[in-house]
Design an enzyme around this catalytic site. Structure first.
Site, mmCIF file in Angstrom:
data_model
loop_
_atom_site.group_PDB
_atom_site.id
_atom_site.type_symbol
_atom_site.label_atom_id
_atom_site.label_comp_id
_atom_site.label_asym_id
_atom_site.label_seq_id
_atom_site.Cartn_x
_atom_site.Cartn_y
_atom_site.Cartn_z
ATOM 1 N N GLU A 70 -1.029 -2.605 -10.156
ATOM 2 C CA GLU A 70 -1.049 -3.678 -9.159
ATOM 3 C C GLU A 70 0.158 -4.603 -9.274
ATOM 4 O O GLU A 70 0.672 -5.093 -8.272
ATOM 5 C CB GLU A 70 -2.347 -4.476 -9.269
ATOM 6 C CG GLU A 70 -3.578 -3.691 -8.831
ATOM 7 C CD GLU A 70 -3.463 -3.114 -7.425
ATOM 8 O OE1 GLU A 70 -2.545 -3.484 -6.663
ATOM 9 O OE2 GLU A 70 -4.301 -2.259 -7.077
ATOM 10 N N GLU A 96 0.831 -1.215 0.000
ATOM 11 C CA GLU A 96 0.000 0.000 0.000
ATOM 12 C C GLU A 96 0.859 1.257 0.000
ATOM 13 O O GLU A 96 0.535 2.232 -0.677
ATOM 14 C CB GLU A 96 -0.960 -0.007 1.190
ATOM 15 C CG GLU A 96 -1.860 -1.238 1.301
ATOM 16 C CD GLU A 96 -2.614 -1.590 0.028
ATOM 17 O OE1 GLU A 96 -2.871 -0.689 -0.784
ATOM 18 O OE2 GLU A 96 -2.928 -2.781 -0.174
HETATM 19 ZN ZN LIG Z 1 -2.558 -2.692 -4.878
#
Ligand SMILES: [Zn+2]
Ligand SMILES: *[C@@H]1O[C@H](CO)[C@@H](O)[C@H](O)[C@H]1NC(C)=O
Ligand SMILES: *[C@@H]1O[C@H](CO)[C@@H](O)[C@H](O)[C@H]1NC(C)=O
Ligand SMILES: *[C@@H]1O[C@H](CO)[C@@H](O)[C@H](O)[C@H]1NC(C)=O
Length: 973
Positions: free
Chosen positions: A410, A388
């Site tokens: 991602e 994060e």
């Molecule tokens: Zn992520």
């Protein structure tokens, strides 16, 4: 977001290796993805079906003309651009007269008109908008002149817009303000502005919180809800004075007032940086916090007061500073905000969410207790925090233009999370674990004909469902693996140089993935790094085409070749992309234990005479498994590698030993080598002590367990496994002074769990007595659980499996009383381990009662039960009997639903089961299977494949196991 999906490392001793379940889910998901994509290439799918044929289009008789108004399209027009929002929200933490929880609010968005238009489209979903003079919005100009009047407004539900038609035109270059007032439901649906509940000292507490990504900010207030529509947000929250309000920015002031004898505060937050809507967060709670400063950044960890008082936030607080510092160095860029809040929520769908400045987590992903949390829990916390925090720059400061490039966002965070966590816990040796956790996991899906490329075309991703589908293992794990390969062949120094200039050029802006390649190329050119092709050309092969190659090396001749690796060689590849070339494969390799110079395989076949070896020499390619591909060899080289493993396996790096096993088993599944050769890679395990090769072997043998645990092969297989795991069990028994100490090494701790789990499940002498004894001690003194946290999942499961109703009821009571989410999680999975059918059936019934099992945990509990060989048919019967309820509850949420269908059918391998499955499909054809539709088809396909595999392998596998455990053979060795 961090992967929402997490299954505890050791699900149970009853004989199932967990990996298979996760893989099955993912397989189904990728199928769903591919099929959905081919079905919905036309924008506005569902809208078109409801429209009558257009009489004005005689050329296409009886074909409905799709409405093509701007509000029927899922993408915003490019005529308006938001600049600032002023939003006030007031969540009610008490139900209204009808028992509904609501929030009210108002918002003014200032936007600039870029192109003249008489239409305003702004996203709004499930909000009731107040009418002013019969319009659901008020328009004004930012300067003192008058704005056009509103002709009409309406909510266009399929595309989730508030549509505002004007009587006159907005002028390009001018700015306008649009005011709305609204009411929404603060539901327990885990999306948008939603509520989470917990009890503290017997009182029910309600938390108002948010999850916007990808498209739910529009459920909280009307907004231009696309990632490139960046703006500044000025947020105010109204909340009872005994609660605290949090948002992305720092709290800069609060006024209080009284309504109905209750004191409220209106808290104002500093204006945000220029940012995307999906990164917003608003939270009102009675949580406590702890804080620290890292340079000028305020770091706080928030959670339930009890959890904070118990010190459960301490680990996260201690690690956040160092990880932030790591990323500042890695990116060579200071943290862009003045504070970093991280908060643990009792109800949260994903693993965590990178809201800028206010990161939200599941409790199990942030809270740590040294006595109750395992080292796996701890690792998960360190890596998710790193994931994060990595997004604070990559994703938040610089954001991809549209969701089709989600894989870069991602994949990148999923790669560098290992680097950040490794910095925080340098002793753990985390960096190599990406091979097990991401690469092996995604290889299983990316080897299917139904896989898909990393990159999607922007025009193919429109609807919220299509966007949600991108959050899959390909985006996360393949993205991570491919970026790691890139960083490895460029060298990290060059990689971060390009990364830094990319962040500098695009901060507060949006990009497409090739912008990163451009900056990496600049770094390559500046440093004169030798590359056989440009970064763009090399990466196109990995990004635009699906799958990955298997590299075949013939060590007799030095000949190399590559081909697309498919788990089922007979499957037809109906590629979603018309782009298909050979991969450009960077091959790091070693010869008989000595690392060699990197070689690039740039063609379908080539020769490298250095790889032609003689005598006892061997070649091992994909050294340290930095490349995203599998390797196959001529039989002689395989034999020499096996010899090396049996003689002195330490010559080969541990991560490559894990790879040899995984490559061999998968090559065997694809019929490229024999099953016997694959099994032979496990023979040396009696002298293996390292975690990674063991984990890889147990993962692959998990499929054998699933297929054989109800057949005559199971006995000999258990005997074989026992002979392999026995020495490991003894090794850890000694290392831990007869189980009284904890191994110091992080991965040793994991492998100790493997040792106990496998020893107990295969009946190694002394194992079950040990685990049952520990559990009995705990039952005698429930307030004093002395079982080491690492071993709890396994010990609980083993003891509940071996025990009866007393053990089960005790476990249930402890589950109900658990104050720590990760402890509850361990018990919840262990309760599925009992072998008593009536207990399993009762447990299944509990999943229908949210007061017993939280809604977010219901389907995974059924899957846990299905993993148990006794529970499997019960879970299957249960799902069929309760189909209607289950379908209405979970049919919409694709992830858990296909997981459920796969979970209860993955052992299916007989004609009888196939018939049942087909019958089930036929019986429910009318109502459909919602998001599990393709999971059902996939289950049928998989059952057929299993039947075939069993027919081909059962006899020879049984004979092989029998032969291996034959006392004569053992003595002969
Ligand atoms: Zn992520
Ligand atoms: C928005 O709502 C808040 C709280 O009810 C109120 O104080 C504020 O004046 C409203 N804003 C506007 C522009 O009406
Ligand atoms: C919105 O309006 C509908 C229709 O009047 C009503 O059923 C619903 O309860 C309202 N929702 C909220 C949150 O007030
Ligand atoms: C105050 O109480 C009245 C009567 O119960 C209710 O109608 C009103 O909505 C309440 N106001 C707020 C802001 O909750």
């Amino acid at each position: 977001m961090a992967k929402g999906f997490y299954i505890s490392k050791t699900l149970g001793v009853v004989g199932i290796v967990v990996g298979a379940g996760a893989v099955a889910t993912i397989i189904a998901l990728s199928v769903v993805y591919a099929e959905e994509k081919s079905k919905n290439t036309v924008e506005g799918g569902p809208v078109t079906t409801t429209v009558k044929p257009s009489p004005t289009d005689p050329t296409i008789p009886n074909t409905p003309a799709p409405p093509n108004n701007p509000w029927n399209r899922y993408r915003l027009p490019d005529s308006l651009m938001p600049v600032t929002y002023e939003v006030t929200l007031w969540p009610r933490l008490e139900p209204d007269g009808q028992g509904m929880y609501i929030f009210t609010g108002n918002s003014t968005v200032i936007f600039k008109c870029l192109k003249e238009t008489d239409l305003i489209l702004i996203h709004s979903n499930k909000l009731n908008l107040t009418r002013f003079n019969d319009a659901q919005a008020v328009l004004h100009m930012v300067d003192s002149s008058t704005a056009p009047t509103i002709k009409t407004t309406w909510l266009e539900e399929p595309t989730q817009y508030l549509v505002v038609q004007l009587n006159g035109k907005l002028t390009a270059g001018k700015s306008y303000g649009l005011y709305t007032e609204f009411t929404g439901e603060l539901a327990d649906d885990l999306g948008g502005f939603y509520r989470s509940e917990y009890t503290e000292d017997g009182d029910k507490k309600v938390v108002a919180t948010t999850q916007m990504q990808p498209t739910d900010a529009r459920k909280a207030f009307p907004c231009f809800d696309e990632p490139a529509m960046k703006a500044v947000f000025k947020i105010k929250l109204i909340h009872p004075s005994n609660t605290v309000a949090l948002s992305n920015g720092k709290d800069i002031g609060s006024v209080d007032f009284i309504v109905n004898n209750t004191q409220f505060n209106r808290t104002t937050f500093e204006p945000t940086e220029i940012m995307s809507t999906y990164l917003l967060a608003f939270i009102v709670s009675e949580f406590g916090f702890i804080e620290a400063m890292e340079d000028d950044v305020l770091i706080r960890i928030w959670a339930r007061k009890k959890a904070i008082d118990a010190g459960e936030g301490d680990y996260a607080l201690n690690k956040t500073g160092p990880i932030l510092k790591f990323f500042e160095n890695y990116y060579n860029s200071t943290y862009p905000l003045s504070k970093s809040d991280q908060i643990a929520l009792p109800d949260f769908n994903a693993g965590a969410m990178e809201n800028w400045g206010l990161i939200t987590y599941r409790e199990t992903a942030l809270l740590y207790d040294p006595k109750m949390s395992s080292n796996g829990n701890k690792e998960r916390i360190a890596t998710i925090i790193a994931h994060e925090l990595a997004h604070m720059w990559f994703g938040n400061l610089v954001t991809l233009n549209w969701w089709n490039d989600l894989w870069l966002n991602e994949g990148f965070a999923s790669y560098v999370e290992y680097l950040g966590a490794d910095h925080a816990e340098p002793e753990w040796g985390l960096k190599d674990l990406i091979v097990l956790n991401d690469m092996h996991r995604v290889f299983a899906i990316d080897a299917l004909a139904s896989s898909h490329p990393l990159s999607s075309k922007e025009e193919e991703i429109n609807k919220p469902e299509q966007i949600s589908e991108l959050f899959d293992a390909i985006s996360y794990s393949k993205g991570a693996s491919v970026l790691r390969m890139l960083s490895e062949f460029l060298t990290e120094e060059v990689f971060v140089k390009g990364l830094h200039s990319y962040l500098e050029e695009f901060k507060f802006k949006n990009t497409v993935y090739t912008d990163l390649w451009k900056h990496l190329q600049m770094a390559v050119d500046e440093t004169k790094t030798p590359l056989p092709e440009s970064v763009l050309e090399i990466m196109n092969r990995w990004v635009l085409q699906m799958g990955f190659p298997v590299v075949m090396i013939n060590t007799a001749t030095g000949a190399l070749s590559q081909q697309h690796f498919l788990l089922d060689p007979n499957s037809t590849v109906d590629r979603p992309s018309d782009y298909f070339y050979e991969w450009f494969v960077p091959i790091k390799w070693m010869k008989t234990g000595v690392a060699q110079e990197q070689y690039w395989l740039m063609k379908k076949s080539d020769t490298n005479m250095d790889m032609a070896v003689t005598g006892a020499d061997w070649v091992l390619a994909n050294l340290n498994v930095t490349g995203y591909y599998r390797v196959n060899y001529d039989q002689a080289n395989w034999n020499r590698l096996l010899d090396q493993l049996n003689r002195d396996h330490l010559v080969i790096p541990a991560v490559n030993r894990a790879q040899l096993v995984d490559d061999a088993f998968n090559l065997a599944r694809a019929d490229e080598i024999s099953t016997i050769l694959a099994l032979s890679t496990t023979k040396y395990l009696s002298s293996e002590r390292d975690y990674m090769p063991w984990e890889s072997a147990l993962d692959n043998l998990g499929y054998f367990t699933l297929m054989f645990d109800r057949t005559e092969v199971y006995g000999p297989m258990q005997d074989y496994l026992r002979s392999k795991v026995g020495p490991l069990f003894e090794y850890f028994k000694q290392m831990t002074s007869n189980w009284t100490e904890v191994p110091t090494g992080h991965t040793d701790q994991y492998n100790q769990v493997n040792a106990i789990r496998m020893a107990c499940s295969t009946g190694v002498a002394g194992c079950e007595d040990l685990t049952r004894g520990w559990f009995r001690e705990w039952m005698q003194d429930p307030n004093n659980n002395m079982i080491n946290a690492n071993l709890r999942t396994t010990v609980y499961c083993s003891a509940i499996a071996a025990g009866g109703v007393a053990e089960w009821d005790f476990g249930w009571e402890m589950f109900r009383n658990a104050t720590m989410a990760s402890e509850a999680e361990k018990l919840r999975s262990a309760l599925a381990c009992t072998k008593e059918p009536w207990l399993l059936n009762r447990y299944l019934e509990y999943t229908l009662d949210p007061n017993k099992i939280r809604k977010q945990d219901a389907t995974s509990t059924i899957v846990y039960i299905g993993n148990n060989v006794v529970g499997q048919p019960l879970a299957w019967d249960f799902v069929r009997a309760r189909w209607e309820y289950i379908f209405t509850q979970y049919g919409g949420g694709s992830f858990s639903f296909s997981n459920l269908i796969n979970g209860v059918t993955k052992r299916f391998s007989t004609d009888f089961e196939l018939k049942q499955l087909e019958q089930f499909k036929a019986d429910n054809a009318e109502g459909g299977f919602g998001s599990g539709t393709l999971a059902v088809d996939q289950a049928i396909e998989r059952t057929k494949a299993n039947i075939k595999w069993l027919a081909a392998n059962q006899k020879l596998v049984k004979e092989w196991f029998q032969n291996e455990i034959d006392p004569k053979n053992i003595i002969r060795k």
